[in-house]
Design an enzyme around this catalytic site. Sequence first.
Site, PDB file in Angstrom:
ATOM      1  N   SER A  14       0.833  -1.197   0.000  1.00  0.00           N
ATOM      2  CA  SER A  14       0.000   0.000   0.000  1.00  0.00           C
ATOM      3  C   SER A  14       0.868   1.248   0.000  1.00  0.00           C
ATOM      4  O   SER A  14       2.039   1.208   0.383  1.00  0.00           O
ATOM      5  CB  SER A  14      -0.903   0.006   1.237  1.00  0.00           C
ATOM      6  N   CYS A  15       0.262   2.344  -0.383  1.00  0.00           N
ATOM      7  CA  CYS A  15       0.901   3.642  -0.388  1.00  0.00           C
ATOM      8  C   CYS A  15       1.490   3.907   0.999  1.00  0.00           C
ATOM      9  O   CYS A  15       0.829   3.588   1.997  1.00  0.00           O
ATOM     10  CB  CYS A  15      -0.135   4.694  -0.745  1.00  0.00           C
ATOM     11  N   PRO A  16       2.677   4.419   1.105  1.00  0.00           N
ATOM     12  CA  PRO A  16       3.553   4.947   0.065  1.00  0.00           C
ATOM     13  C   PRO A  16       4.636   3.966  -0.401  1.00  0.00           C
ATOM     14  O   PRO A  16       5.552   4.365  -1.115  1.00  0.00           O
ATOM     15  CB  PRO A  16       4.201   6.148   0.757  1.00  0.00           C
TER      16      PRO A  16
END
Length: 78
Positions: A14-16
């Site tokens: 997942s981000c980042p």
Amino acid sequence: MTTIDAELDTSGLSCPLPILKAKKALAGLRGGQVLRVIASDPESVRDFETFSQQMGHVLLEAREELGQFYFLLRKRED
């Protein structure tokens, strides 16, 4: 056809994390070389657009296929 110099699979992250891993991978490439990134996080589309603009890299392609996102980034010339 674009020559791909390196590939990075960030599926499941997942981000980042996809951006951070792409930044590290690009650091190992020469200016003008192309990195292909595979991601599964839908937020990565906006993230890679912003990242390429801010860092001066060229986003050659951003596409979705069967729930996976594919990006081609050409590293900026140093």
